[in-house]
Design a protein around this motif. Sequence first.
Motif, PDB file in Angstrom:
ATOM      1  N   TYR A   1     -50.635  14.074 -20.240  1.00  0.00           N
ATOM      2  CA  TYR A   1     -49.529  14.512 -20.730  1.00  0.00           C
ATOM      3  C   TYR A   1     -48.665  15.590 -20.248  1.00  0.00           C
ATOM      4  O   TYR A   1     -47.485  15.508 -20.018  1.00  0.00           O
ATOM      5  CB  TYR A   1     -49.956  14.821 -22.328  1.00  0.00           C
ATOM      6  CG  TYR A   1     -48.763  15.422 -22.984  1.00  0.00           C
ATOM      7  CD1 TYR A   1     -47.758  15.137 -23.586  1.00  0.00           C
ATOM      8  CD2 TYR A   1     -49.058  16.907 -23.205  1.00  0.00           C
ATOM      9  CE1 TYR A   1     -46.689  15.767 -24.117  1.00  0.00           C
ATOM     10  CE2 TYR A   1     -47.966  17.742 -23.992  1.00  0.00           C
ATOM     11  CZ  TYR A   1     -47.093  16.985 -24.184  1.00  0.00           C
ATOM     12  OH  TYR A   1     -45.922  17.788 -25.102  1.00  0.00           O
ATOM     13  N   LEU A   2     -49.443  16.743 -20.017  1.00  0.00           N
ATOM     14  CA  LEU A   2     -48.623  17.834 -19.454  1.00  0.00           C
ATOM     15  C   LEU A   2     -48.056  17.617 -18.194  1.00  0.00           C
ATOM     16  O   LEU A   2     -46.824  17.982 -17.805  1.00  0.00           O
ATOM     17  CB  LEU A   2     -49.809  19.170 -19.195  1.00  0.00           C
ATOM     18  CG  LEU A   2     -50.348  19.859 -20.533  1.00  0.00           C
ATOM     19  CD1 LEU A   2     -51.265  20.862 -20.369  1.00  0.00           C
ATOM     20  CD2 LEU A   2     -48.947  20.427 -21.181  1.00  0.00           C
ATOM     21  N   VAL A   3     -48.840  16.874 -17.254  1.00  0.00           N
ATOM     22  CA  VAL A   3     -47.937  16.769 -15.913  1.00  0.00           C
ATOM     23  C   VAL A   3     -46.869  15.716 -16.240  1.00  0.00           C
ATOM     24  O   VAL A   3     -45.857  15.866 -15.464  1.00  0.00           O
ATOM     25  CB  VAL A   3     -49.089  16.109 -14.814  1.00  0.00           C
ATOM     26  CG1 VAL A   3     -48.490  15.481 -13.612  1.00  0.00           C
ATOM     27  CG2 VAL A   3     -50.115  16.941 -14.637  1.00  0.00           C
ATOM     28  N   GLN A   4     -47.190  14.726 -16.916  1.00  0.00           N
ATOM     29  CA  GLN A   4     -46.217  13.597 -16.905  1.00  0.00           C
ATOM     30  C   GLN A   4     -44.738  14.157 -17.773  1.00  0.00           C
ATOM     31  O   GLN A   4     -43.793  14.052 -17.358  1.00  0.00           O
ATOM     32  CB  GLN A   4     -46.540  12.599 -17.949  1.00  0.00           C
ATOM     33  CG  GLN A   4     -45.703  11.308 -18.046  1.00  0.00           C
ATOM     34  CD  GLN A   4     -46.622   9.981 -18.300  1.00  0.00           C
ATOM     35  OE1 GLN A   4     -47.346   9.596 -17.795  1.00  0.00           O
ATOM     36  NE2 GLN A   4     -46.621   9.853 -19.645  1.00  0.00           N
ATOM     37  N   ASP A   5     -45.127  14.888 -18.873  1.00  0.00           N
ATOM     38  CA  ASP A   5     -43.854  15.316 -19.621  1.00  0.00           C
ATOM     39  C   ASP A   5     -43.412  16.757 -19.218  1.00  0.00           C
ATOM     40  O   ASP A   5     -42.441  17.140 -19.867  1.00  0.00           O
ATOM     41  CB  ASP A   5     -44.454  15.505 -21.137  1.00  0.00           C
ATOM     42  CG  ASP A   5     -44.377  14.094 -21.570  1.00  0.00           C
ATOM     43  OD1 ASP A   5     -44.742  13.167 -20.852  1.00  0.00           O
ATOM     44  OD2 ASP A   5     -44.219  13.880 -22.983  1.00  0.00           O
ATOM     45  N   HIS A   6     -44.205  17.623 -18.442  1.00  0.00           N
ATOM     46  CA  HIS A   6     -43.690  18.725 -18.299  1.00  0.00           C
ATOM     47  C   HIS A   6     -43.672  19.262 -16.647  1.00  0.00           C
ATOM     48  O   HIS A   6     -42.959  19.904 -16.169  1.00  0.00           O
ATOM     49  CB  HIS A   6     -44.456  19.824 -18.830  1.00  0.00           C
ATOM     50  CG  HIS A   6     -44.209  19.646 -20.495  1.00  0.00           C
ATOM     51  ND1 HIS A   6     -43.325  20.100 -21.064  1.00  0.00           N
ATOM     52  CD2 HIS A   6     -45.230  19.190 -21.341  1.00  0.00           C
ATOM     53  CE1 HIS A   6     -43.221  20.051 -22.326  1.00  0.00           C
ATOM     54  NE2 HIS A   6     -44.656  19.285 -22.589  1.00  0.00           N
ATOM     55  N   PHE A   7     -44.774  18.736 -15.994  1.00  0.00           N
ATOM     56  CA  PHE A   7     -44.790  19.218 -14.564  1.00  0.00           C
ATOM     57  C   PHE A   7     -44.726  18.001 -13.497  1.00  0.00           C
ATOM     58  O   PHE A   7     -45.395  18.107 -12.457  1.00  0.00           O
ATOM     59  CB  PHE A   7     -46.220  20.066 -14.362  1.00  0.00           C
ATOM     60  CG  PHE A   7     -46.400  21.014 -15.229  1.00  0.00           C
ATOM     61  CD1 PHE A   7     -45.593  22.234 -15.385  1.00  0.00           C
ATOM     62  CD2 PHE A   7     -47.477  21.139 -16.215  1.00  0.00           C
ATOM     63  CE1 PHE A   7     -45.727  23.243 -16.304  1.00  0.00           C
ATOM     64  CE2 PHE A   7     -47.754  21.988 -17.091  1.00  0.00           C
ATOM     65  CZ  PHE A   7     -46.759  23.139 -17.333  1.00  0.00           C
ATOM     66  N   GLN A   8     -44.063  17.115 -13.763  1.00  0.00           N
ATOM     67  CA  GLN A   8     -44.124  15.980 -12.972  1.00  0.00           C
ATOM     68  C   GLN A   8     -43.490  16.187 -11.548  1.00  0.00           C
ATOM     69  O   GLN A   8     -42.282  16.688 -11.792  1.00  0.00           O
ATOM     70  CB  GLN A   8     -43.534  14.593 -13.955  1.00  0.00           C
ATOM     71  CG  GLN A   8     -43.222  13.502 -12.945  1.00  0.00           C
ATOM     72  CD  GLN A   8     -44.334  12.721 -12.345  1.00  0.00           C
ATOM     73  OE1 GLN A   8     -45.511  12.805 -13.081  1.00  0.00           O
ATOM     74  NE2 GLN A   8     -44.657  12.208 -11.119  1.00  0.00           N
ATOM     75  N   ASP A   9     -43.803  15.686 -10.662  1.00  0.00           N
ATOM     76  CA  ASP A   9     -43.242  15.805  -9.374  1.00  0.00           C
ATOM     77  C   ASP A   9     -41.978  14.688  -9.422  1.00  0.00           C
ATOM     78  O   ASP A   9     -42.573  13.368  -9.297  1.00  0.00           O
ATOM     79  CB  ASP A   9     -44.158  15.629  -8.036  1.00  0.00           C
ATOM     80  CG  ASP A   9     -43.190  15.614  -6.902  1.00  0.00           C
ATOM     81  OD1 ASP A   9     -42.088  15.741  -6.922  1.00  0.00           O
ATOM     82  OD2 ASP A   9     -43.779  15.257  -5.767  1.00  0.00           O
ATOM     83  N   PRO A  10     -40.625  15.061  -9.699  1.00  0.00           N
ATOM     84  CA  PRO A  10     -39.788  13.901  -9.691  1.00  0.00           C
ATOM     85  C   PRO A  10     -39.747  12.988  -8.288  1.00  0.00           C
ATOM     86  O   PRO A  10     -39.251  11.941  -8.464  1.00  0.00           O
ATOM     87  CB  PRO A  10     -38.511  14.640  -9.939  1.00  0.00           C
ATOM     88  CG  PRO A  10     -38.707  16.167  -9.098  1.00  0.00           C
ATOM     89  CD  PRO A  10     -40.146  16.317  -9.404  1.00  0.00           C
ATOM     90  N   GLU A  11     -40.313  13.388  -7.234  1.00  0.00           N
ATOM     91  CA  GLU A  11     -40.301  12.656  -5.911  1.00  0.00           C
ATOM     92  C   GLU A  11     -41.239  11.827  -5.917  1.00  0.00           C
ATOM     93  O   GLU A  11     -41.246  10.771  -5.092  1.00  0.00           O
ATOM     94  CB  GLU A  11     -40.349  13.656  -4.659  1.00  0.00           C
ATOM     95  CG  GLU A  11     -39.307  14.748  -4.798  1.00  0.00           C
ATOM     96  CD  GLU A  11     -38.012  14.360  -4.350  1.00  0.00           C
ATOM     97  OE1 GLU A  11     -37.868  13.818  -3.380  1.00  0.00           O
ATOM     98  OE2 GLU A  11     -37.061  14.534  -5.116  1.00  0.00           O
ATOM     99  N   SER A  12     -42.242  11.731  -6.865  1.00  0.00           N
ATOM    100  CA  SER A  12     -43.371  11.036  -6.775  1.00  0.00           C
ATOM    101  C   SER A  12     -43.669   9.948  -7.722  1.00  0.00           C
ATOM    102  O   SER A  12     -43.138  10.103  -9.021  1.00  0.00           O
ATOM    103  CB  SER A  12     -44.529  11.868  -6.393  1.00  0.00           C
ATOM    104  OG  SER A  12     -45.774  10.985  -6.578  1.00  0.00           O
TER     105      SER A  12
END
Lengths: 454, 356, 542, 393
Positions: free
Chosen positions: A221-232
Motif C-alpha cells: 500500500y505504502l509504495v503504491q499509494d505514496h512512494f511509487q516510482d513513476p517511471e516504473s
Amino acid sequence: MSSDDTPNTETDAADSDGREPGTNTGQSDAPAAIERLVRASAVERALISVSALLLSVAVGFVLILAAGRMTTCSTAATTYFGVGFCYDPVTVYDLLFLGAFGDLSSDLINGQLATTLSQTTVLMFTGVAVAVAFRAGIFNIGTQGQLVVGALGSAVATLWASTLVSGVVGTLLLLPFGLAVGAFVGGVYGAIPGALKAYADANEVITTIMLNFVATAVALYLVQDHFQDPESVATQTVPLPEYATFPSVIFRARDDFSLVAFVVAAALLVAVYLLIERTSFGYDLRTSGIQPEAAEYGGVDAARTVVASMTLSGALAGMGGAVYVLMIIGNFQTGVPAYGFDGITVSILAGNNPLGVGFAALLFGVLKSGSIVVDVGTDVPPQLVGVLRGLIILFVAMPEFFRMIGTRVWSVRPSGSGGQPVTDGGTVADSRGDVEDDVDAESGVPTEGGERDE
Amino acid sequence: MSSETVRGRLTDGELSPQRVAGLVAAVLLAGLVLWGFAFPETQAGRFVAILTDRSTLAATLRLSVPIAFAALGGIFAEKSGVINIGLEGLLIVSAFGGVYMADVTGSVWMGLAAGIVASTLLALLFAVVCIEFRADQIIAGLAIWLIALGLAPFASQVVYGGPNTASVDTVDAIVIPGLSSIPFFGALFSATPFVYLMFGAVAASWWTLNRTSFGRWVNASGENPKALDTAGVNVTRVRYAAVLLSGVLCGFGGAALSLSIGQFVGSGSTMVNGKGFIAIVTYLFGNYNPVGALLSTMLFAGLDALQLTLQARDVFAVPQPLVRTIPYVTVIIVLALFGRTRIPKAAGEHYESGDE
Amino acid sequence: MSTAVTLDGITKRFPGVVANDDVTLEVERGTVHALLGENGAGKTTLMNVLYGLYEPTAGQVYVDGEPREFDSPRDAIDAGVGMIHQHFMLVDPMTVAENITLGNEPRKWGGLAVDRDAAREQVRELSERYGFDVDPDADVEDVSVGVQQRVEILKALYRGADVLILDEPTAVLTPQEVEELLAVLEELTAQGKTIIFITHKLGEAMHAADDITVLRDGKNVGSVKADTTTREELAELMVGREVLMETDKPPAEPGAVSLAVDGLRATDERGVEVVSDVSFDVREGEVFGIAGVDGNGQAELIEAVTGLRQPESGTVSFGGTDVTDWSRRRRIDEGMAYIPEDRQERGLVMEFDLVDNAILGSQHTAPFARGGRIDWDATREHAERIVAEYDVRPPNADATSGSLSGGNQQKFIVGREFERDPELVVATHPTRGVDIGSTEFIHDRLLDLRNEGRAVLLVSSKLDEVQGLSDRLAVMYEGEVMDVVDPEAVTEEELGLLMAGEYPEGYGPESEAGDAGCVATDGEPNEATQPASNDGSEGGTR
Amino acid sequence: MDRFDRRTFIKGTGIAGLVGLAGCTGGPTGGGDNESGGGEETTTAGGDTTSESGGNETGNESADGGSSGGSGSDVNVGVVYATGGLGDGSFNDQAQQGIQQAESEYGISYNEAQPDEVSQFKNFQQQFASSTDPNYDLVSCIGFLQADALSEVAPQYPDQSFQIVDSVVEADNVASYVFKEHEGSFLAGQMAGMLTTSSFSAGAGSTNEEKVVGFVGGVEGELIGKFEAGYKAGVKNVSEDIQVQSTYVGSFNEPSGGKEAALSMYNAGADIVYHAAGNTGTGVFQAAQEQGAYAIGVDRDQSVTKSSYQNVILASMVKRVDTAVFNAAEAVVQGNFEGGSVTTLGLEQNGVALVYGQGLKSDIPSDVKSEVESVRESIISGDISVPSDPSNV
C-alpha cells in the motif's frame, strides 16, 4: 531421632540415566570464554550439522535419481547399475556446491561468487536476528516482516536524505543512516509482538506470522499509494543514487555485492556474540531463554527482556532489509525474497550461535546461488534446493538419530545426554519425567517444561 | 512464561484491562451492526448487508474447509503431546497429491484418497522423527513445512513441467432442495461434499476426543504421559496414532483445497499460502476443542470472505491492500485480548517409557 | 500366611550407576511391608522393577510364587500389582472416574463410546467397598491431595491389584491425613490386600508396617519385624552409622526488625487467594521459621516476599523500607538472599555451568559486572570458591549444574546465596534432598549467619528442621498464620494440630504461647475443623 | 550440454509414478518420443497460437535441434521466466509457446530458467549472458520485474542480445516489447458491458438482470492497473450505469481466493468477471462454472489452456507474449535482431486481442461481435483513447 531426609550422594538411578556426573554433558551452549567455546558441545553440534548436511545430500541424491526416472529424456545423463537416469546427481551437486563459487581459477571475483556472498550477507543478518530471539526463548517467525518494513523504511529514508548530501561524504553519511533507519523500523516492528507477548501473553509464533502478512500488505500500500516510482511499471520506489548504496570494493559494481556490507555483517555477528556471551544483558537474555523461572529468580525482568530481545531481533532483521536495499536491489520493490524465513533455517543450523550463523549463512548462500546454476545448467527442477533445505533442518532437529548411529558405529556413547535439542527454543530435555522418580529430591512442583507461553 | 506469575492476576481477574477492551470492542461492533440495520443506505448498512448475506456464509464455509481440517489435525497431535507446526506442509503435499492422482485416474475421490495418503506419509516421517528420534518438535515441524514447500512444486515440475499442475475435474455442490433456499443459513445446505465432510470431521473429532477411550488416551498422553503409561497404555503408540490422524485430517484439507479448484498451484508459497499456520491459530483460539476450532476457523475465514467482498463493493474507502490485512489484524487483536490458552502440559516434550 | 511377592536377587544397573544390587525381599500376603531407606537408596527403582517400568539387569520377580517377567506396567497390573507413585499419575483436567478407569474404560456401542455411566457406577461401588469417600464426577485438579491419593489407590484396585505399592505416600499429607491413610491401609489388608510402602521416615515405618526392609546404597541391609526393632537400630541400618541430630545453638539476640510483612494477601495462578492477611516480622539475629504442610500458601508468601509475585494487598518492608513494589533485582541488590524450593527450576539454570550459575542474581553487580560487561575471570574465581568451600562435588566449576546430583546442586545454591553477604536469608526447604553431612553444614551456616546478626526466614515442611533451628515458629494453614509458637516449648503433636488448622489447648489467636512481641494474624482464623481441606479456596473467607 | 525433452507427460502411465522409481515409467527413451498416452487435456504449450488453432497440440516435440523441422538453425535462446513459473496457463506459458514455435519452425534450441525471487533475475540473466557452452544468441527476459536487473546487466554484455517483454530497457542490445493491455481490456469491457445489459445464454451460463460485472486482479500494481482501467473504461463505454466491482486477491497464486472474490461478485449480481490474476484466475473460472455465469480469461486463449472451463469462458484478452518471443528469436535466426528497439504491441499490431472462447464464440451475438470490432477500429484509429490508470476511469 534421625533426620528424615538424608544422604543423596547419588540421585535416584533414573535421574542419572545418561548423565555422567562430572563430565560436561554437552548441554551448555553458552561458552562464557573463548577457551570454553571449543568443547564437546560445540564440536558435537558442528558434527551434527555436518552430518545433517551430508544425510540430506544423500537423500537428495536418491530423489534426483527418482525424479530422473519419472521424466523422460533422449539420452541418459547417467547410468547406475545399468539403469539410465535423466538427471545426474553428481552433476547437480557439482553445479550446486561448486557452481556457487563460479570459476575461481580464472576469476577470483566472479559474479557467481559475488551472488553467493551477497546472499550470505543478507542471511547473516536475518540468521542472527532469529538467533537472538531464539536465545531469549522466543520464536521469531516474523523476521520476514521485520525485514520488509526495515527495507522499506531504509529505502524511503535514504532516498529522502540523499537529496541533502552527495558524493563520498554522502556515502559515508547515508549508509549508516540507512542501516540505522532499517534497524529502527525493524526494531519497532519486532517490538510489537515482543510487547504483546510480554504484556498480553499473546503467542509470538502466531502474532509474528500474522505481522508478516500485514507487513507485506502495508508495504504494498505504502509504495503504491505514496512512494511509487513513476517511471516504473514495477511496484517500487525511486532508485537510490549510486552514492547512497554500498560501494563495491574489489568486486565489480554490477555484481551487487559489497565487501563493506559483508564486513559489517561479520562484525555484527561477532558483536552479537559478545553481547550474548559477555554482557549482563546477554546473560539475562540467555537465562530467560533457557529457563525463564530461573531468570526471574535471578532478578531478570522477564517482560522487559522479551521486549528488548524482540526489538534487537527485529532491528537486526531490519538492517538485513536495509542491506538488501542498499546493496542488492538499490530501491524497495514489493516481492521481497524470503530471507526472513531462510534466517530461521540458518539460525537452526547454526545452533543459534551468532558465530555459527556465519557458516550456516554461507551454506544457504551457496544453496541459493547454486540453485541458479543448477537451474540454468540442468533440467533438474530448482525446487530441489528447497527440499534439501527442509531435509537439513529435519536432520538437524534430530541429534538423537546421529547419536544413535554414532553409538552403533563406535559403540561409544557420546557424552551428551540424549534429546537435547540443538536449539534453545522448544525444549525436550530428557531429564524431565525421569526426575519425578527421584524421591523427595524435588518439590511437589511437577517438572513440566515445554510450556508454550500463551 | 516468566511473566505469568506476575501477569496472572491481571489476565485472570474478572475485569482485566483486556476483558474491558474486549467488551468495548464487542459493544462497538454491536453498535455498528445496529446502526447498519437502522440505516441500510449508509456504509454501515451496506456492511451489515454483506455480513448477513447468504453468500458470505457460503464463502466462509468454503474457505474454512482446509483450515478446519488442519486445525482438527493439529488438535489431535498437540493434545497427544506432539506439537505439529508442520500442518502447512501436510496441506501442501496433500493438495498436490490430490490433484496428481485425480489427474491420473480421473476420479476426484481417488485424488482425495491420494492426498490423504501423501499427507499421512509425511506425518509418519514427522512422527518417527519426533517420537523415535526425539527431535525438537517445533524445528521438525518447520522442516516438514520446508520439505513440502520444496517437494510438491518439485514433483509438479517433474510431472507437469512447471510448479503448477494441469486442471482436473472438481466436484459439484450437493444441494438439499428447500432447505438451501433459507436466507443466510441456506448456504449450509448447498455446499460441496468437502464442507459436509468438514462438519462430519468436526463432529467425529469431538466425539473421538470426548467420548471414546482413544480420546481419553490422547488427552492423558498430552497432559500426563506417565499416568497413561502406568495405566498400561502405550504412550508412543497413542502419539503415533494421533500424529498420523493429523496427517489424515490434513490430507482431507489439502486435497479439498486443490480439488475444489481443480489445480495445484505450487509457485511462491503455493496455493496453501499460510492456511496451515492459520489453522494453528484457530485451534489455539478454540482451546483445543474441535467445535471451538471450527468456530474460530469460521471467524477467520469469514473475515477473509468479508474483506474480498468489501473490496468489491467499495465499502469503507480503505485502500485495498489494507482491507486485506483485516483478518490478520483481527487475529492479533483477539489474541492480545483473550490471549491465554491452556496448552497440554506435556506438549512438546519427548516421552520415554521406563528405560530403553 | 503365604508370600505375595518375592524379589530374588534383583540387580538394576543404569549407565554408571548400580541402583539395586542383588536385592532379595519377601512380602507376606495381607501385611504392610515398609521399604525404608534414604533418598537414593534405590527404593523407588526396586519398586519400578516390580511394577514393570524397569527391566531388572539380573534377578527374578515372583508374584504368588509364580516367576514373572514384566515388560510393562500392563503386565504387572495383569498380575495384580498396582503402584501409587509419589507424584500422582493423574490427569488433571479429567474427572475422578475418568482417571480411575483410564486405560480400562468400560465401553459400549461396540467400543465406539466410553460407557460413562458404568464407569461412574463402578467407581462408586469400589469406593464404597473400601470405605473411601470420593466423588466420581469431581475434577481431579479440584480435589485435595488426600483425595487424589485415594483416587490413585482406587485406580490400582480398579485394575484388580492385590499388591499395592505406595511410594512415599505420606510426604504430602498432614499428620491427620496420614492417620486416615493408615486406617485405609488397615482396611485394605483386612480385605486381603498386600501393601508395600516406600518411606524414609522410620517412625512411620515402625508405626504402620508389619515388616520393614531397609535399603542402603541399593542393597538390602536388613529385614526386620516392626514390633521387635527399635528406632536406633533402624536409623543405624539406614545411615550406616549412628546419627546425632541435635544442633546446639546459643540463645538468640534479636536486633532490629529486618523483614516485616503486614496484611499480605496473594493469589495463585488461578486467581484463588492462597495467602490471606499474613503478618509477621523477622528480626536481625534470629531464625524465624514457618512450618506447615506443603501447599498452604508458603510458596506464594515467599514469592511475595522475594519479589517474584505481586501481592494483592498488604506490604513487605525490608530494613525499614517499604519494598512491596520493588523489583526482584532491587531486592537482591539490597541484600535479600533466597534459597528457592525448586532448585532445578529457579535456583539454577540447568544448562549453564557452575561459573555461569555463580552470578545468577548478581549478573548486573560488581565485582562480577562492570559497565554492562561481565568479568568472567572474577566470576570463575567466585564459582571455584563456592565449589571449594561448600564441598560441591565434583569440584569442577565447568560442570553443568544439570550434571550434579540434587544435593550438590543445593550446596552450590546455598553457597552462592550465603556468599552474597546478605542482610536477610530466605531459605525454603534448604536441606531437601541433601545428604546428612551437608544438611548439618547448611544448618550450621544458617545459624552462623543468625549469630552474626543476620535475619533468617526459614520455611520447611520438615518439623525437626524448623523446630530445631527456629527461634520463633509460625504455622501456616490454608494461607493464614495459625499462630507463632515457641519451638522449644511446642510439641510435635501440637504442631501437627496447628498444621491441620486446629488449635490445641493453649494455642490460638489470643494465646501468648508464642513470642509475645509478635501477632500472628490480626483476624480470626477460619473455623476449619475438618482435618483435610476439600478445596483450597476457603482460606480467604473471614 | 545434454538436451532433454523436459516437456514430458507421464500422465496416464500409472499410479506408481507418484512415488517415483517404482513405476519406472520414464527415464531415457533414446528416441525422444513422447508418452502422451493419456487422452486428457494437457497444460502444455497447448496452442491457441493463432486464430486457426484450437486443438490440444502437445507441443513437446523433441528439443533436439535438427531433428525436427525447420532450417536446423543452431541458434540458442535462454529464457528467464517471470516469477510464478510455468503452468500458469497464461503469461509464462504463453512465452514458452513462442519459443517452442521458434523451435519447431527454425529448429533453435532453448534453455529455460524459472526464478522464484526478484533478486534472482539478475543472476539468471548473467548466467545466460556469460555462458559460452553453449553460447546463447538471445536471452529472453519475460516480465516487467526483470527490467531493473536487465538495465544493469545488458551494458555489461554488449555483445549479447537481450529481449525484454512487458517493459522498456534502454540499451543498444536490448529489444523491448511492450503491450497495450488496456486496449485489449477495453474490448473485454465492451463485450462484457454489452452482454450484461442483454439477455444472453449459452454454454453453462447466462446473464442476469443486474447491470454488474466484475474484475479480479492478482496483486495491485501499475501493470494490472492497465487491465483494470481498460476493462472499466470499456464497460462504461457501453453504459455508465453498469457497475464494475473490482477486487485484488493479493496473490497470483491463490485460486481459492480468486474463486471467492469472483463468487462474491456473482452473488452480488455480476454475470461476467474478467481476471488478470495468473493462477488465481483459475478460481474465477471455477466460480463462473459453479454459478452459471461467465468469465473472461487473460494472456492466452484460456478456453484452450483451461479447456474444462470452455463453457464459461466468453473470451480471453490475449496478450501475444509468444509473438514477442517468437519474433525476437526469429530476428536472431534471420540475423536482423534490432537492439535498442521498442516494439509496442497494441490492438493495431495484433499484439493484444480479444479472442472469443472456443466453446462460446459461435453463441456470442453478432451485434456484439461487430460492435467490439468497430470499437477496436476506433481505438486503432485513435477515436477512442483508453486510459491506463484505473483511477482515471
